[in-house]
Structure formats: C-alpha cells, structure tokens
Motif scaffolding. Structure first.
Motif, PDB file in Angstrom:
ATOM      1  N   ALA A   1       3.722  31.971  33.650  1.00  0.00           N
ATOM      2  CA  ALA A   1       5.088  31.384  33.865  1.00  0.00           C
ATOM      3  C   ALA A   1       4.752  29.738  34.257  1.00  0.00           C
ATOM      4  CB  ALA A   1       5.929  32.252  35.071  1.00  0.00           C
ATOM      5  N   GLN A   2       5.828  29.092  33.472  1.00  0.00           N
ATOM      6  CA  GLN A   2       5.813  27.740  34.020  1.00  0.00           C
ATOM      7  C   GLN A   2       7.096  27.347  34.995  1.00  0.00           C
ATOM      8  OE1 GLN A   2       4.175  25.321  32.971  1.00  0.00           O
ATOM      9  NE2 GLN A   2       5.113  23.718  33.943  1.00  0.00           N
ATOM     10  N   HIS A   3       6.558  27.232  36.167  1.00  0.00           N
ATOM     11  CA  HIS A   3       7.642  26.765  37.332  1.00  0.00           C
ATOM     12  C   HIS A   3       7.954  25.517  37.582  1.00  0.00           C
ATOM     13  CE1 HIS A   3       5.743  30.938  38.550  1.00  0.00           C
ATOM     14  NE2 HIS A   3       7.144  31.310  38.991  1.00  0.00           N
ATOM     15  N   ASP A   4       9.272  24.973  37.554  1.00  0.00           N
ATOM     16  CA  ASP A   4       9.764  23.667  37.807  1.00  0.00           C
ATOM     17  C   ASP A   4       9.226  23.492  39.403  1.00  0.00           C
ATOM     18  OD1 ASP A   4      10.668  22.797  35.284  1.00  0.00           O
ATOM     19  OD2 ASP A   4      12.260  24.031  35.683  1.00  0.00           O
TER      20      ASP A   4
ATOM     21  N   GLY B   1      16.193  34.341  42.890  1.00  0.00           N
ATOM     22  CA  GLY B   1      14.788  34.754  42.509  1.00  0.00           C
ATOM     23  C   GLY B   1      14.903  36.253  42.276  1.00  0.00           C
TER      24      GLY B   1
ATOM     25  N   GLY C   1      10.570  25.964  41.797  1.00  0.00           N
ATOM     26  CA  GLY C   1       9.903  27.388  41.864  1.00  0.00           C
ATOM     27  C   GLY C   1      10.842  28.287  40.902  1.00  0.00           C
ATOM     28  N   ALA C   2      11.762  27.454  40.201  1.00  0.00           N
ATOM     29  CA  ALA C   2      12.520  28.341  39.009  1.00  0.00           C
ATOM     30  C   ALA C   2      11.715  27.964  37.921  1.00  0.00           C
ATOM     31  CB  ALA C   2      13.975  27.820  39.013  1.00  0.00           C
ATOM     32  N   ILE C   3      12.126  29.127  37.011  1.00  0.00           N
ATOM     33  CA  ILE C   3      11.594  29.268  35.569  1.00  0.00           C
ATOM     34  C   ILE C   3      12.545  28.472  34.515  1.00  0.00           C
ATOM     35  CG2 ILE C   3      10.607  30.364  33.718  1.00  0.00           C
ATOM     36  CD1 ILE C   3       9.399  32.343  35.845  1.00  0.00           C
ATOM     37  N   ARG C   4      12.624  27.556  34.117  1.00  0.00           N
ATOM     38  CA  ARG C   4      13.421  27.047  32.882  1.00  0.00           C
ATOM     39  C   ARG C   4      12.667  26.790  31.579  1.00  0.00           C
ATOM     40  NH1 ARG C   4      14.572  24.740  37.767  1.00  0.00           N
ATOM     41  NH2 ARG C   4      16.440  25.222  38.544  1.00  0.00           N
TER      42      ARG C   4
ATOM     43  N   THR D   1      16.168  31.707  38.102  1.00  0.00           N
ATOM     44  CA  THR D   1      16.432  31.115  36.877  1.00  0.00           C
ATOM     45  C   THR D   1      17.661  30.717  37.125  1.00  0.00           C
ATOM     46  OG1 THR D   1      17.318  33.008  35.920  1.00  0.00           O
ATOM     47  CG2 THR D   1      14.999  33.034  35.718  1.00  0.00           C
TER      48      THR D   1
ATOM     49  N   HIS E   1      11.739  36.221  39.816  1.00  0.00           N
ATOM     50  CA  HIS E   1      11.757  34.811  39.774  1.00  0.00           C
ATOM     51  C   HIS E   1      13.147  33.989  39.923  1.00  0.00           C
ATOM     52  CE1 HIS E   1       7.470  34.786  38.461  1.00  0.00           C
ATOM     53  NE2 HIS E   1       7.885  35.772  37.713  1.00  0.00           N
TER      54      HIS E   1
END
Length: 729
Positions: A172-175, A313, A178-181, A307, A305
């Motif tokens: 996963a690619q976290h900003d 999360g 910590g969120a995934i966009r 989003t 997670h």
C-alpha cells in the motif's frame, strides 16, 4: 533623472512583488500544515461528491472475516487446503480470475500436504494471482553504519512453482497522514517490472500479455485501458464509496459444502451456503465472470486503512484493490493538473491579486480578495465534480493570500531608500563610471544574488610568506599598500569590480553588477597590464635602493581567470554584507591561479575565458598548456597561459610558443622522443628561466620534458586521453 527613476520603479514593482510572493508561496505550500490541508481538501471533495453507484461491478470480495474465523474450526492462519477448496468453488461458480491479497510466504502450519492441494488447484485452473510484497529492511554494517535494502516477499516455493501467472504487488502507498489515496501500479525490482495485484488480475481478465503493455511519462497503456499516472509508479484511486461498497461474501460461505462442517453446524444439521441447490452461491451469478479478490477484513490482521471515505481507518486493504480495479474498468479516473499548470495558475492568481489590490486598495481590495478566493474554490470543486480533475486549490489560495498581504505591506519608501543607497553601497569597490551607470540606468542587481555569466579574477603574490618572514611589519604594510593600490586601479579603470582583498590576494570579477559583453576580454587584458605594472614597480623598487630589501626586486604575482555562470549579489547578514560572487566557476578561477605554479607561468586561464575573450579582441597571446582536472573537480578542462599583449610580446616568445605547441601535438600523439626534442628547443626560448633568487623554479617546457621522460618509461594506458589530474590546489 526623476522621470527615469519613476519609470524604473513602475516597471520593477509588479515583477518584484510577483517574484517575492511566488517564492513565499512555494515555501508555504510545501510546509507540513499546508500539505496536510491539501490532503484534507482532497477528502472533502470526495465527501461533497459522495459515493458512485456500482450495481454492475465486475469486482467481488471474499473476506477473511471475524465471522469466518469463528465458523472455521481451525484458527487463522487457516490450513491452505481451505484455499484450495475456495479456488475450486469459485471456479465452479464461474469466476473469471481470483486474486489473493494474502502473503503465502510460509508453509502450512497444519500439514504440508495442504500446500500441495492448494498448488494443484492453482495449477489446474490457471486463473489465480497470488500476492507478493516488497519490504524495506535495515542492515547493520558495523561501527554504527546502516543501509536500507529492498526484499521481495514471495509465495512459498510450492505455490510459486505451481502458478503459471505472475504474482501481484499488494503493498500500500500511504500519504503523510497514513491514508491511502494512490495505488501502486508497479515496482522496479532487480531490473524486473512487478505490477500490482490489480493490474495482474486485469491482465488475466482481459487476456493481455507483455506486448499489450507500454507506458509513457503520463500514461500506462494496459491493453485497451489507458491509465493516467500520478507519477512514475502511482495512480490516483477514485474511491466509489465507504467500506462495504463492493459485494462481499465471507470466506466460510464460499467453502461451505457437504464436506465442510462449520462450528455452527454438526453432522445432523448443515446449511451448505455454497452448494445448496436452492440458495447456494454456486447456483447464483454472484461470481460468474467476476474478478474475485480474497483479503482480510477482520481488525486483528491490521489491514484496515484510512481513505477519503474512511477517515477513521476502517477500510480493508482488499477494498483498496477493488476500488483501484473498478477505477480502471470504468475509466472513471482522477486526473491531476500538472505541476507546471499549477505553477501557472499560482502565478496568474498572484498577478491578479497584486494588480487588483494595488488598483483598488483598502477595503475594496479585501472584498475582492474574499470574493476571488470563493470563486476559485468553487471553480476547482466544480472541476472535480464534473471533470474528475484535481487542481492544487490550496496552493492557489495560499498564493492569493500571500499576494494580498505582500501587496498591502509594500511601502514605496523602501524602494526609494534602497535606490539612494546604490552610489554609497558600490562606490568603494566598483568603478565610478559603473556606479553612475547603475544609478542612471537602474541596473542594480537583485539583493540576495543573481546568476550571471561573467569572469572571475584571482591574483596572488608568489611566495608571499617569504616576504612576511624577511620584512618588518611596517615595511611590509607599506609595500602591500603600494602594490594593491596600483593593481586595484587597473582593475577599476577597465570596468572590473573589486570583490575583496585576502591578505595580498586580489579577488575581482568582470561583467557585474552592470553586464558587459566583453568581460572576459577585459579581464585578460587587465591581467597583462597588471604584470607590466608590477615589472615597473620592481624597477622602481630597485632604483629606491636600500629602502627595500632585495627580495622585493623579484616580486611576482600569479593570476587565474575563468568565465562562466556565477552567483553575484549582496551576501552576509542584515547588519553587514558584501557584494560578492560564489559558485563552482569562481572556485575554478581560484584553482587556475594556484595551478599556474605547477606550470611555471604567471597567468593561467580556462578555455572558456580564452574563447569568450577572442570574440572581442586579439590583444592577448594565448599558449595552450594542458588538459587538466583541478583539485575538487572531476570534469577535465583546457587551460592556457597568457604570454602577454600582442603589441609588447617579443619574437623570441612567439617562436617559443610555436615550438612548444608542436611539442604538445607530439606529446598528445605519445611520440615521447620527438616531444622531448621539441620541448628542449622551446625551453631555450622560454622567458622564465629557473632562478631561485627570483622565485622561478620551472617553466612549461621543463614541465613537459619531465612528464614525457616519465611516460616514456611508464607508458599510459591505451585509452589515455591526455588528461592530467592535479593533486594539489
């Protein structure tokens, strides 16, 4: 003159405010609070838009849920024969492809034959993509040294060898929050392109092979899918809703047939939620021609997670893959305006604010700022809702605020005070004619530094430490003052700018603060005028007899010159600063001054200076010296000696130059004996003959004779390019 100043002021204010506001905006826009605000605004846009209906989605999720863990007798991680049954059942139900957001890197905990059963199911149906991951590992190298390496976590060898399909990346690619966009499209690992789980599933789903995949800087072509990239390996996920948006079936309901007894069942009572002929999943269209994703949804597995639709999360990682796949299948991509476009929008916003606020001023300026900000925010929101285009609205709003504040804070008197200070600021180290030109024509460089193409000039007295040892302090000061005054006058009379004195050294430059096209030519001519002036001073000091010790009669100076881009400007503190220069090309000029000693010459310039000077005159006679790499650099440069001015050079010196350059040609061809013979001839014609009393120790001909003798005994390698590396400054 007042009219000229007014015109200069009116032309400078707008670009000055624009540039200053732009720099401040860039600094603020990349600060942590603003970066977080950008992420929050992105999430807010998704909330404004709301979920998107996906009734006909081709993506279905089989969840490794808490309910499944309670119903399956064995506790997670379950035996892999259950996954074999899952694959069998999904294929019976018509699933097109199956992807596991699970890492099967370890062997089965219960019975190794379970892995064999799972592998057989994978091999049989050939429509399974297993998950893999790239992890960063820290390696200790001793003595407190550490390094980071990437490690690929693959399925265990039994499953790996049975699967004809490539594994899919589940990382996963976290900003920063910590969120995934964003969704990882692929990763380069050991010269191999590894694609994400979603893309590997799409390859199977659309029956693609490697020939159907290509990419440019902005687009990844995946068969008929044209995926816009956020950057090299990422795409923006267009989330279609909160957790639970996609059809989801718990793991145990898919494996539940007559051979499986769940904890809520016994041998006398079974439901068989998959195989029951009346309501079983096998007999519905739940999985028919679907992309089935298998992944964890229970919190204990820590794959939940944040989003845009799950700020707390609560979205399982498997749904991240589902949203990414649905984004591609639907073609409903999120587009981002390019960084260049965002910069253009920022500049336009600042310019509008500066012009409007300066024209309106006061309360009406503030009203315009508020109204303009609301309009910009509304336009970017409309662009997202209608065009799926995300613009950096936060940077634009910051730019407008900065433009408003800087314009309102601008005071006319500050500019006028700086203008009046020009003459006093520069008159001590710039030619009076240049000061007048700066004042009259408004050519003051920007405070803080400008990059300018000009010529740097370094001069230093040879063996000055010996002078210091042999002369009383007062005598030494009197001598240096006379020398520096004479040399500085030459520099200033020919349009040079005095940077500083460093003891006996003179640092100057030509071509700033007022640009002059012939700066290199002026610097080269000045170097020879200084040499001739020093010869006159030596003669004068000899005629003054006992006033000066004998050592003064042999004073010489070395000069180094280089032309290129350098930074000039007022540098220092607010209370004390100096108009100076800096940069790599400045250092190179200094290396030429010190490097001249190794060739026994007193003026050494780079090829850039020679070529630039020859565009504007031919007074200087240049002699090629060498192709060298100076201390602290890796790129070789050609260097030349200025032998003198053409109207004062002797026939002997010209003959020496001709013979020496013939020797250089032989040297470059590695004809050592011929080169030595030619250099011996040129050495008889050299102007500088070694003499310790005069501090002359060598000359270019003698340098090359020694070098050729060494190379004759120890030939250079075949790929020798004639470059000489200087080991000292």
């Amino acid at each position: 003159m007042a009219a000229t100043q007014k015109t200069w002021k009116s032309r400078l204010v707008l670009p000055g405010l624009l540039l200053g506001s732009l720099l401040i905006t860039i600094l603020i826009a990349f600060s942590s609070p603003v970066m977080q605000l950008k992420l929050d605004i992105t999430d807010q846009f998704f909330e404004y838009r709301g979920p998107i209906a996906i009734e006909d989605t081709s993506v279905v999720i089989v969840s490794i849920s808490q309910q499944a863990d309670q119903e399956i007798p064995e506790k997670y991680p379950w035996p892999t024969n259950l996954y074999a049954k899952l694959v069998e059942h999904l294929n019976e139900a018509g699933a097109k492809v199956i992807g596991f957001d699970v890492l099967f890197d370890k062997r089965d905990n219960y019975d190794l034959t379970n892995d064999t059963l799972f592998a057989e199911a994978i091999s049989k149906h050939k429509n399974v993509v297993l998950g893999t991951n790239v992890q960063s590992t820290v390696q200790n190298r001793g003595q407190g040294s550490r390094s980071t390496a990437l490690m690929l976590v693959r399925p265990n060898r039994v499953l790996q060898s049975a699967n004809p399909n490539k594994n899919g990346i589940v990382r996963a690619q976290h900003d920063t929050d910590g969120a995934i966009r964003k969704y990882i499209l692929g990763i380069d690992y050991n010269n191999e392109k590894l694609y994400s789980l979603g893309l590997e599933l799409l390859k199977l789903y659309a029956d693609l092979d490697s020939t159907d995949i290509s990419e440019t800087g902005e687009i990844l072509s995946f068969g008929s899918y044209q995926i816009p990239k956020y950057n090299d390996n990422l795409m923006s996920i267009n989330y279609f809703g909160p957790p639970g948006t996609f059809p989801r079936h718990s793991f145990e309901t898919v494996i539940d047939d007559s051979t499986v007894i769940l904890t809520s069942e016994d041998s006398t009572f079974q439901i068989n939620s998959f195989s029951d002929p009346d309501f079983g999943l096998k007999h519905t269209d739940a999985f028919k021609d679907k992309i089935v994703l298998v992944g964890a949804t229970m919190p204990e597995l820590h794959d939940l997670h944040a989003t845009p639709f799950a700020k707390q999360g609560t979205m399982p990682g498997v749904e991240m893959h589902a949203n990414a796949i649905q984004t591609v299948l639907s073609g409903n991509y999120i587009h981002h305006t390019s960084p260049l476009a965002n910069i253009v929008f920022v500049i336009i916003a600042i310019a509008i604010m500066i012009i409007a606020v300066r024209w309106l001023s006061g309360l009406w300026g503030f009203v315009f700022y508020v109204g303009f900000s609301i309009s910009v925010f509304g336009l970017t929101l409309w662009s997202f809702l209608q065009l799926n285009t995300m613009t950096d609205v936060v940077a634009i709003l910051v730019a407008m605020l900065v433009g408003y504040i800087t314009t309102q804070s601008y005071e006319y008197i500050v500019e006028q005070r700086e203008k009046r200070r020009i003459r006093g600021l520069f008159s001590s180290y710039v030619s009076p004619a240049i000061v007048e030109e700066m004042v009259e024509e408004g050519k003051e460089p920007e405070l803080g530094g400008d990059e300018v193409y000009m010529t740097a000039f370094f001069s230093d007295i040879q063996s000055f430490s010996t002078f210091s040892e042999r002369m009383p302090a007062k005598t030494l000061v009197r001598l240096i003052n006379e020398y520096l005054s004479a040399m500085t006058n030459i520099v200033r009379e020919h349009g040079g700018t005095l940077d500083k004195y460093i003891g006996d050294a003179i640092v100057a430059f030509f071509g700033a603060p007022v640009p002059h096209k012939d700066h290199a030519y002026k610097a080269c001519v000045v170097s020879q005028l200084m040499q001739y002036k020093l010869a006159e001073l030596r003669k004068k000091w000899r005629e003054e007899g006992e006033r000066w010790p004998e050592i003064v009669q042999h004073m010489r100076n070395r000069i180094g010159i280089n032309t290129g881009k350098m930074v000039t400007g007022n540098m220092g503190s607010e209370s004390r600063f100096n108009y100076t220069m800096m940069g790599d090309n400045v250092n190179l000029a200094a290396r030429c001054e010190s490097g001249a000693k190794q060739f026994g010459v007193y003026t050494m310039v780079t090829a850039d200076t020679k070529e630039e000077a020859e565009k504007y005159g031919d007074r200087c006679v240049f002699r090629y010296l060498d192709r060298i790499v100076v201390k602290g650099r890796t790129k070789p440069i050609d260097v030349y000696e200025i032998m003198g001015l053409r109207d004062r050079i002797t026939e002997q010196e010209l003959a020496c130059k001709e013979k020496f350059e013939e020797g250089i040609a032989a040297y470059q061809k590695q004809e050592w004996n011929r080169a030595i013979a030619l250099f011996n001839e040129s050495s008889e014609l050299e102007y500088f003959i070694p003499n310790e009393e005069s501090f002359i120790y060598t000359n270019p001909s003698l340098v090359y004779i020694n070098r050729c003798e060494v190379m004759r005994e120890n030939p250079p390698p075949e790929d020798w390019n004639g470059v000489y590396v200087m080991e000292s400054k």
